[in-house]
Design a protein around this motif. Structure first.
Motif, PDB file in Angstrom:
ATOM      1  N   ARG A  14       9.783 -14.700  -6.211  1.00  0.00           N
ATOM      2  CA  ARG A  14      10.689 -13.899  -6.755  1.00  0.00           C
ATOM      3  C   ARG A  14      10.237 -12.364  -6.799  1.00  0.00           C
ATOM      4  NH1 ARG A  14      14.396 -17.379 -10.825  1.00  0.00           N
ATOM      5  NH2 ARG A  14      15.406 -18.739  -9.240  1.00  0.00           N
ATOM      6  N   SER A  15       9.052 -12.508  -7.595  1.00  0.00           N
ATOM      7  CA  SER A  15       8.269 -11.001  -7.778  1.00  0.00           C
ATOM      8  C   SER A  15       7.988 -10.261  -6.593  1.00  0.00           C
ATOM      9  CB  SER A  15       7.069 -11.215  -8.532  1.00  0.00           C
ATOM     10  OG  SER A  15       7.290 -11.831  -9.889  1.00  0.00           O
ATOM     11  N   ILE A  16       7.462 -11.056  -5.618  1.00  0.00           N
ATOM     12  CA  ILE A  16       7.159 -10.379  -4.312  1.00  0.00           C
ATOM     13  C   ILE A  16       8.738  -9.761  -3.759  1.00  0.00           C
ATOM     14  CG2 ILE A  16       6.523 -10.899  -1.975  1.00  0.00           C
ATOM     15  CD1 ILE A  16       4.462 -12.951  -3.357  1.00  0.00           C
ATOM     16  N   LEU A  17       9.431 -10.421  -3.768  1.00  0.00           N
ATOM     17  CA  LEU A  17      11.008  -9.969  -3.115  1.00  0.00           C
ATOM     18  C   LEU A  17      11.341  -8.737  -3.729  1.00  0.00           C
ATOM     19  CD1 LEU A  17      12.876 -13.127  -2.254  1.00  0.00           C
ATOM     20  CD2 LEU A  17      11.390 -11.929  -0.773  1.00  0.00           C
ATOM     21  N   ARG A  18      11.219  -8.912  -5.188  1.00  0.00           N
ATOM     22  CA  ARG A  18      11.750  -7.745  -5.881  1.00  0.00           C
ATOM     23  C   ARG A  18      10.813  -6.606  -5.781  1.00  0.00           C
ATOM     24  NH1 ARG A  18      12.510 -11.138 -10.213  1.00  0.00           N
ATOM     25  NH2 ARG A  18      10.430 -10.982 -10.936  1.00  0.00           N
ATOM     26  N   LYS A  19       9.284  -6.646  -5.524  1.00  0.00           N
ATOM     27  CA  LYS A  19       8.508  -5.628  -5.248  1.00  0.00           C
ATOM     28  C   LYS A  19       8.799  -5.049  -3.662  1.00  0.00           C
ATOM     29  CE  LYS A  19       4.860  -4.518  -6.989  1.00  0.00           C
ATOM     30  NZ  LYS A  19       4.469  -3.438  -7.935  1.00  0.00           N
ATOM     31  N   ARG A  29      10.944  -4.323   4.662  1.00  0.00           N
ATOM     32  CA  ARG A  29      11.214  -5.283   3.626  1.00  0.00           C
ATOM     33  C   ARG A  29      11.737  -6.644   4.296  1.00  0.00           C
ATOM     34  NH1 ARG A  29      15.622  -3.148  -0.239  1.00  0.00           N
ATOM     35  NH2 ARG A  29      17.016  -4.128   1.407  1.00  0.00           N
ATOM     36  N   VAL A  30      12.733  -6.298   5.484  1.00  0.00           N
ATOM     37  CA  VAL A  30      13.192  -7.367   6.154  1.00  0.00           C
ATOM     38  C   VAL A  30      12.374  -8.270   6.746  1.00  0.00           C
ATOM     39  CG1 VAL A  30      14.832  -7.900   7.969  1.00  0.00           C
ATOM     40  CG2 VAL A  30      15.462  -6.142   6.448  1.00  0.00           C
ATOM     41  N   LEU A  31      11.283  -7.440   7.460  1.00  0.00           N
ATOM     42  CA  LEU A  31      10.033  -8.358   7.880  1.00  0.00           C
ATOM     43  C   LEU A  31       9.388  -9.075   6.878  1.00  0.00           C
ATOM     44  CD1 LEU A  31       8.325  -8.814  10.727  1.00  0.00           C
ATOM     45  CD2 LEU A  31       7.099  -6.768  10.186  1.00  0.00           C
ATOM     46  N   GLY A  32       9.002  -8.252   5.876  1.00  0.00           N
ATOM     47  CA  GLY A  32       8.037  -8.606   4.839  1.00  0.00           C
ATOM     48  C   GLY A  32       8.517 -10.099   4.110  1.00  0.00           C
ATOM     49  N   ASP A  33       9.814  -9.851   3.790  1.00  0.00           N
ATOM     50  CA  ASP A  33      10.857 -10.982   3.223  1.00  0.00           C
ATOM     51  C   ASP A  33      10.881 -12.421   4.107  1.00  0.00           C
ATOM     52  OD1 ASP A  33      11.351  -9.025   1.103  1.00  0.00           O
ATOM     53  OD2 ASP A  33      13.402  -9.072   1.496  1.00  0.00           O
ATOM     54  N   GLU A  71       0.058  -7.084  -5.722  1.00  0.00           N
ATOM     55  CA  GLU A  71      -0.743  -6.157  -6.556  1.00  0.00           C
ATOM     56  C   GLU A  71      -1.208  -4.997  -5.710  1.00  0.00           C
ATOM     57  OE1 GLU A  71      -3.966  -7.908  -8.576  1.00  0.00           O
ATOM     58  OE2 GLU A  71      -2.588  -9.026  -9.829  1.00  0.00           O
ATOM     59  N   SER A  72      -1.160  -5.348  -4.162  1.00  0.00           N
ATOM     60  CA  SER A  72      -1.446  -4.349  -3.247  1.00  0.00           C
ATOM     61  C   SER A  72      -0.196  -3.414  -2.799  1.00  0.00           C
ATOM     62  CB  SER A  72      -2.019  -4.868  -2.137  1.00  0.00           C
ATOM     63  OG  SER A  72      -1.042  -5.428  -1.260  1.00  0.00           O
ATOM     64  N   VAL A  73       0.898  -3.856  -3.258  1.00  0.00           N
ATOM     65  CA  VAL A  73       2.271  -3.413  -2.895  1.00  0.00           C
ATOM     66  C   VAL A  73       2.475  -2.325  -4.026  1.00  0.00           C
ATOM     67  CG1 VAL A  73       4.638  -3.527  -2.181  1.00  0.00           C
ATOM     68  CG2 VAL A  73       2.934  -4.962  -1.414  1.00  0.00           C
ATOM     69  N   GLY A  74       2.683  -1.001  -3.611  1.00  0.00           N
ATOM     70  CA  GLY A  74       2.871   0.038  -4.648  1.00  0.00           C
ATOM     71  C   GLY A  74       3.837   0.907  -4.255  1.00  0.00           C
ATOM     72  N   PRO A  75       4.096   1.884  -5.152  1.00  0.00           N
ATOM     73  CA  PRO A  75       5.286   2.733  -4.742  1.00  0.00           C
ATOM     74  C   PRO A  75       5.272   3.339  -3.456  1.00  0.00           C
ATOM     75  CG  PRO A  75       4.554   3.226  -6.934  1.00  0.00           C
ATOM     76  CD  PRO A  75       3.559   2.251  -6.294  1.00  0.00           C
ATOM     77  N   GLU A  76       4.137   3.570  -3.072  1.00  0.00           N
ATOM     78  CA  GLU A  76       3.962   4.314  -1.605  1.00  0.00           C
ATOM     79  C   GLU A  76       4.052   3.210  -0.723  1.00  0.00           C
ATOM     80  OE1 GLU A  76       1.184   4.315  -3.910  1.00  0.00           O
ATOM     81  OE2 GLU A  76       2.003   5.837  -4.889  1.00  0.00           O
ATOM     82  N   GLY A  77       4.337   1.758  -0.823  1.00  0.00           N
ATOM     83  CA  GLY A  77       4.388   0.753   0.227  1.00  0.00           C
ATOM     84  C   GLY A  77       2.975   0.106   0.040  1.00  0.00           C
ATOM     85  N   LEU A  78       2.754  -0.656   1.118  1.00  0.00           N
ATOM     86  CA  LEU A  78       1.723  -1.546   1.347  1.00  0.00           C
ATOM     87  C   LEU A  78       0.324  -0.823   1.402  1.00  0.00           C
ATOM     88  CD1 LEU A  78       0.805  -4.595   1.325  1.00  0.00           C
ATOM     89  CD2 LEU A  78       1.287  -4.414   3.965  1.00  0.00           C
ATOM     90  N   ARG A 101       1.427  -8.915  13.744  1.00  0.00           N
ATOM     91  CA  ARG A 101       2.633  -8.301  13.980  1.00  0.00           C
ATOM     92  C   ARG A 101       3.017  -7.277  12.985  1.00  0.00           C
ATOM     93  NH1 ARG A 101       5.816 -13.501  16.130  1.00  0.00           N
ATOM     94  NH2 ARG A 101       5.097 -13.298  18.466  1.00  0.00           N
ATOM     95  N   LEU A 102       2.941  -7.848  11.650  1.00  0.00           N
ATOM     96  CA  LEU A 102       3.041  -7.263  10.400  1.00  0.00           C
ATOM     97  C   LEU A 102       2.156  -5.971  10.367  1.00  0.00           C
ATOM     98  CD1 LEU A 102       4.466  -7.339   7.732  1.00  0.00           C
ATOM     99  CD2 LEU A 102       2.711  -8.435   6.701  1.00  0.00           C
ATOM    100  N   ARG A 103       0.989  -5.965  10.694  1.00  0.00           N
ATOM    101  CA  ARG A 103       0.288  -4.690  10.903  1.00  0.00           C
ATOM    102  C   ARG A 103       0.878  -3.512  11.809  1.00  0.00           C
ATOM    103  NH1 ARG A 103      -6.151  -6.641  11.138  1.00  0.00           N
ATOM    104  NH2 ARG A 103      -6.281  -7.000   8.775  1.00  0.00           N
ATOM    105  N   ALA A 104       1.349  -4.231  13.002  1.00  0.00           N
ATOM    106  CA  ALA A 104       1.834  -3.049  13.909  1.00  0.00           C
ATOM    107  C   ALA A 104       2.963  -2.520  13.424  1.00  0.00           C
ATOM    108  CB  ALA A 104       1.920  -3.937  15.214  1.00  0.00           C
ATOM    109  N   THR A 105       3.798  -3.492  12.767  1.00  0.00           N
ATOM    110  CA  THR A 105       5.066  -2.962  12.368  1.00  0.00           C
ATOM    111  C   THR A 105       4.865  -1.704  11.068  1.00  0.00           C
ATOM    112  OG1 THR A 105       6.269  -4.832  13.043  1.00  0.00           O
ATOM    113  CG2 THR A 105       7.282  -3.514  11.421  1.00  0.00           C
ATOM    114  N   ALA A 106       3.853  -1.991  10.241  1.00  0.00           N
ATOM    115  CA  ALA A 106       3.671  -1.085   9.208  1.00  0.00           C
ATOM    116  C   ALA A 106       2.966   0.130   9.703  1.00  0.00           C
ATOM    117  CB  ALA A 106       2.635  -2.161   8.356  1.00  0.00           C
ATOM    118  N   THR A 107       2.390  -0.033  10.591  1.00  0.00           N
ATOM    119  CA  THR A 107       1.757   1.443  11.047  1.00  0.00           C
ATOM    120  C   THR A 107       2.632   2.164  12.148  1.00  0.00           C
ATOM    121  OG1 THR A 107       0.657   0.348  12.861  1.00  0.00           O
ATOM    122  CG2 THR A 107      -0.485   0.479  10.868  1.00  0.00           C
ATOM    123  N   THR A 108       3.630   1.636  12.388  1.00  0.00           N
ATOM    124  CA  THR A 108       4.588   2.565  13.370  1.00  0.00           C
ATOM    125  C   THR A 108       5.857   3.209  12.621  1.00  0.00           C
ATOM    126  OG1 THR A 108       5.820   0.562  13.866  1.00  0.00           O
ATOM    127  CG2 THR A 108       4.159   1.144  15.370  1.00  0.00           C
TER     128      THR A 108
END
Length: 108
Positions: A14-19, A29-33, A71-78, A101-108
């Protein structure tokens, strides 16, 4: 599995989903969730099948790694963190592909 372990697993999930909701743009968020839900579902299934010391150690490692992620997810994202070679070797091919895939999505 003990009630305390279920409580810790559920609360971390739940904490991860909230973050994600607070810090990630909708696409990430959709991909991460989805990724988090799948990993936690797999761990839950594993724990239901296994009642050994190994399961307890796996759960501890699982919770520790996901807490570090939280802890690595902050206000600026991941915050990008390279995966240690030893950890990379422990990942299954499917997990490696998901991570790429997650890295590729995060960097585009």
């Amino acid at each position: 599995m003990s009630e305390i372990a279920w409580y810790r697993l559920r609360n971390l999930y739940r904490s991860i989903l909230r973050k994600h909701q607070q810090c990630l743009p909708l696409e990430l968020r959709v991909l991460g969730d989805q990724y988090v839900a799948e990993e936690f579902r797999r761990m839950r299934e594993f724990l239901l099948r296994s009642q050994s010391q190994t399961a307890s150690r796996q759960l501890s490692e699982f919770l520790e790694q996901w807490q570090m992620y939280l802890e690595s997810v902050g206000p600026e994202g991941l915050t990008t963190v390279d995966v240690e070679p030893a950890l990379w070797q422990q990942l299954s091919p499917e997990q490696r592909l998901q991570l790429e895939r997650l890295r590729a999505t995060a960097t585009t």
